[in-house]
Design an enzyme around this catalytic site. Structure first.
Site, short mmCIF file in Angstrom:
data_model
loop_
_atom_site.label_atom_id
_atom_site.label_comp_id
_atom_site.label_asym_id
_atom_site.label_seq_id
_atom_site.Cartn_x
_atom_site.Cartn_y
_atom_site.Cartn_z
N GLY A 1 0.09 -4.51 4.13
CA GLY A 1 -1.03 -3.72 3.62
C GLY A 1 -2.03 -3.43 4.71
O GLY A 1 -2.05 -4.08 5.77
N CYS A 2 -2.88 -2.45 4.47
CA CYS A 2 -3.82 -2.00 5.50
C CYS A 2 -4.86 -3.08 5.82
O CYS A 2 -5.08 -3.43 6.99
CB CYS A 2 -4.50 -0.70 5.09
SG CYS A 2 -5.22 -0.69 3.43
N TYR A 3 -5.51 -3.64 4.79
CA TYR A 3 -6.48 -4.71 5.04
C TYR A 3 -5.80 -5.90 5.70
O TYR A 3 -6.37 -6.56 6.58
CB TYR A 3 -7.10 -5.19 3.72
CG TYR A 3 -8.20 -4.34 3.16
CD1 TYR A 3 -9.40 -4.16 3.85
CD2 TYR A 3 -8.06 -3.72 1.93
CE1 TYR A 3 -10.42 -3.40 3.31
CE2 TYR A 3 -9.09 -2.95 1.38
CZ TYR A 3 -10.27 -2.79 2.08
OH TYR A 3 -11.29 -2.04 1.55
N ALA B 1 -5.19 -5.30 9.55
CA ALA B 1 -6.41 -5.44 10.35
C ALA B 1 -6.84 -6.90 10.42
O ALA B 1 -7.23 -7.41 11.48
CB ALA B 1 -7.53 -4.58 9.76
#
Lengths: 343, 343, 343, 343
Positions: free
Chosen positions: C147-149, C152
């Protein structure tokens, strides 16, 4: 005075409520829904920004509304007031209607542009088109508050048309609007990822404010027959800029133009004529001002007029309050912000 | 091939560097400053987004530049190349100039619009105006890459003018631009708190891209004499929309208009004709496309054409690469993105 | 190679298509819908930005898909691939899944966070969690793209956790995200007038990327048990910033921190360690980079690490391409942009 | 009453002027510049949004100012009032100072954080730190109006600190701010093309509001020694969100937290406690409200408090008016907007 609002949970309704809350002549605000049997809700539940405003939104009941209030505002989408307002019209009860339902005199125009049947012609006849600067003497109990694009455009056009300064056939309006103009309703074009970093000419000669612009233009000059009118969505929340282009008539000078604008707006508290300084949206945001400026091109003999407003104030709730003031003979500026919320 | 860039730290230069870095025909990029004696800097120091690109920005030295490179790009503000490029012009060295210095043939025009003296007329004559779709055969070694507003406007106007479809005197261009068009330089109008939630018509018939638009229009139709041209700043970083209004000539039908656009752009890899679907900026951002669409108003006999580009690509660095490809007989699309960076 | 994409009309799918179109190892892209019997649509009808890409979106048929392609990408919402991918898993067919369906090893976690039943544990076991920098050797045919979160956050956390530099109980992540992270679906919080000029902490310890972050942290340090994780929506289209706060363990110096980050990322082509220069979103937008920087507070003994990515690239489609490259032993950077699209 | 404003052309000054213009107890506003001999300017020349406000900005002359006014506001950058205000302090003249010059009691703190010498300790001692909710009894004639970040942070922290609910060493504040907080001055980080579509943690434990936060915390709990404080710039014009993280002390329950916030803010007209509904910036923009909400994580025993304000109102001019009301014993809400300007 007590006033009622139908539709306080929409954007125009939010702003109207906010203004009325601070209006020195208003002692109470009563809120109503569109339907007779909807469940009771509270304003602060529907609009979290208004936390603490624990006001019930009660079912629509025209008899009670007329008993409880001195004046009623419709801040509703098209198609609501043309049904709900009829008993109020019959009773000659004071109404200020922010929707388009009673703006057009000809039911056929409404049918064509709103794609639904209009109220009866006789009922439409009882409403006054409330472009305040040109409807200072309120003689009717029902005010059809002008549309946002129409307000910006007509205030920009008025001196040119009334004084016959330009060739009517050459009129072009390139209008830009923020996203709140389309209301709270979700649509693909109000999605942030769509309109952010974008600009979109979404309606070319198809916006439903066109017929009210033309209707008013024809009152000013019966020769007016058409207008080229495009609306471009830009990534801002509030604000409209109408850029107006027109060929000036032979012999007309920039001085004639300046004089005409000064003549019509010198004493208008909410129109600021800026001469050759072209106005920008941010200088009116949060206020009821319409700022106007112009430029003249000696080569092409074309005049460009720029008109900016806050679409939710001068283009909706602000003008509605101004109409309310005119109707009740309060000073025109009562309860309206004196300055824009800059920056 | 090795290419040089002067001005890689500005916005157009950033994008040009990014494109050239991925161009399959380019083996090395050399960077130079505007001045002969500036201290050595590195690209990634000046442009933190390009961390890792530890490329020196060396002093300007025309002899060395010609030795080290096969082609030189100026991505500089107005007033730089008119001085620096002279030895390269004398040597017939291939140059693509993104600035306005060599776009106008008449030194008097440059003086009037740029408010400084132009290069000599003989030197200006050695530059070709590189509006790619209309300058496919590159015969000169110096290409004056068109301005961003000029590109959007001229690509939108071309079929109307060349095919004599519209009344030249009726032409109005209402152009909207993002903030990156004004470059990296600080100014009150590029302050976020100024332009966010705002729109501002900043130049009315005063933008310096007007003379290059007129110059090109006159090549297409010697009757062209003036254009009504306004530029409105809107709160986006990248993108231009030029909305063009014109009266069609008697007898011209919408079908004639469609046919004309198809004629000129059917085989153009970077112009997408969308017919009556009006284009929007976000559909071209990050690409070298110019999207075009139109509408015809049978009542006013007016045609509206909407032209959108990414001002830093088709309006600057992208078109520069396209010119580079044409100059060196590479396929026109080499090294350019195939699709916009949607969303 | 030919590759298939399910879900090319969503935001991640758009970006994936764009990248794959330019990938030098891919000769053809085939598009499929989620359903077996949907009507045939075309990509450019669904995504007007991709005008000209007249590619059919065909019904889902696993047998045909395996015949026609060498690898399949799911760019679908949660709940799709856990059903559709089963025949491909059984056949050991190469799949890269951008959704969350196969990221969590424990079906109970999926049930809790996604509020629907997971795929069977045995099927989940066949998927590898594709955090590229820590999954360089691809040994499974099914890649669950992070996932994106999570991307990061995990890239920011990894050296601190693996090298035991910080007190695990002190970990706090304050993440900020743009609106495209929530996809194309309309919702009140993606309305422009809602999120423009706003910031909203929409999920406090409730985002469904939390379990995959914890799962990966536990692989690095089995002591990891919880994380404080908040997600704030900010008015940008693309980008995530994860600000990580942690108490450093006794005796750990800033130098130890620097050394750890360099150790893990020195050779990673898509992680740029910026040391004490704190990174910003715009420096990675349009690229597959994760930029990392840090600060150390000697008074509080706290380290702050800032990690930024483009949520649709490194946080979705870009990392998917990176996984594709690793899976097929292409150089890791193949087909990915070399630089961000600054400005 | 007549009041004077020094610095009405800056952002805080604009908003202060706007509020004072509508304040029912203020009969006249007089404007002054920073310098004794500057040329006469007019407000509407400097702030075009205020067209029509043809008010002169006169040279600074303390004797005249004290004769002409009942109270003076400084809406000036750091370093101005510490010099100009001295004669007013000596005369015990009522001053409300929006700058940081008199907020810190210890001259060494000012020197360290503002990098210039402070006013004398004895003069600093004559100023009260005007965090209204905790300084209701105004006993001094000089009010140092708190900084914007400090206001949002301290109102969010107060009940936690005063009631000893959290571990002081665990305190972390992750604050996000709009661009107007940095004022009208041009800088590379206020350039639209820089901050639009971006987020940037610009100061990590380095913001000059830190010492005033600590100073106030120490008045509440002398154990307070440090705070982890980061400030992230986001692309909005107005608004601050301070996200506060803290470990709750053993035995403290969510109920204790709720009770504490209610205790301190139940009767505060400008603090809206939202319980577990996390507040957002847009719900306070245009108002003097501070909205507070919280979440408790039973796994990590951490409380998260979110505090939002409009930086130019509650964080500057609004709180200044609130202080003015307290100083002159007007009802605290006099002249302040009752509701936010939603949408």
């Amino acid at each position: 005075m007590e006033i009622g609002i139908i539709g306080a949970t929409g954007y125009s309704g939010n702003v109207l409520y906010n203004l009325m809350k601070q209006h020195p002549q208003v002692t109470a605000i009563n809120l109503y829904g569109h339907q007779q049997d909807s469940a009771l809700r509270y304003l602060d539940e529907e609009v979290p920004a208004f936390q603490g405003e624990r006001l019930p939104i009660r079912p629509f009941n025209p008899t009670k509304i007329m008993q409880e209030n001195d004046c009623l505002f419709f801040a509703t989408p098209a198609g609501v007031s043309k049904n709900l307002a009829l008993p109020l019209i019959d009773a000659n009860f004071p109404v200020i209607d922010l929707s388009g339902d009673f703006r057009l005199k000809d039911p056929a125009d409404y049918l064509k542009w709103y794609q639904q049947p209009a109220a009866a012609k006789s009922q439409l006849a009882q409403a006054a088109y409330g472009l305040c600067e040109f409807n200072q003497q309120v003689t009717k109990s029902y005010i059809a508050n002008p549309g946002c694009y129409a307000t910006a455009t007509l205030l920009g056009l008025a001196p040119l048309i009334i004084e016959h300064l330009v060739d009517l056939k050459s009129l072009i309006v390139d209008a830009k609007s923020g996203v709140s103009g389309a209301g709270k309703k979700l649509s693909s074009s109000s999605h942030f990822s769509f309109i952010n970093e974008n600009a979109w000419l979404y309606k070319l000669n198809q916006h439903k404010h066109i017929p009210e612009i033309l209707q008013q233009m024809q009152l000013w000059d019966s020769q007016a027959q058409a207008i080229q009118f495009s609306t471009t969505l830009i990534p801002i929340t509030r604000g409209i800029m109408a850029t107006i282009y027109a060929q000036v008539k032979s012999g007309i000078t920039p001085n004639d133009i300046e004089t005409a604008y000064q003549k019509y707006y010198q004493t208008a508290p909410f129109v600021r004529w800026r001469g050759t300084e072209l106005p920008m949206i941010k200088n009116v945001t949060g206020s009821n001002y319409c700022d106007l400026g112009y430029g003249y091109n000696p080569t092409t003999k074309m005049v460009t007029v720029v008109s900016v407003i806050d679409n939710l104030l001068k283009g909706a709730a602000g003008q509605a309050v101004q109409n309310f003031n005119l109707m009740w003979h309060f000073p025109e500026t009562t309860g309206l912000p004196q300055l824009p919320t800059f920056p």
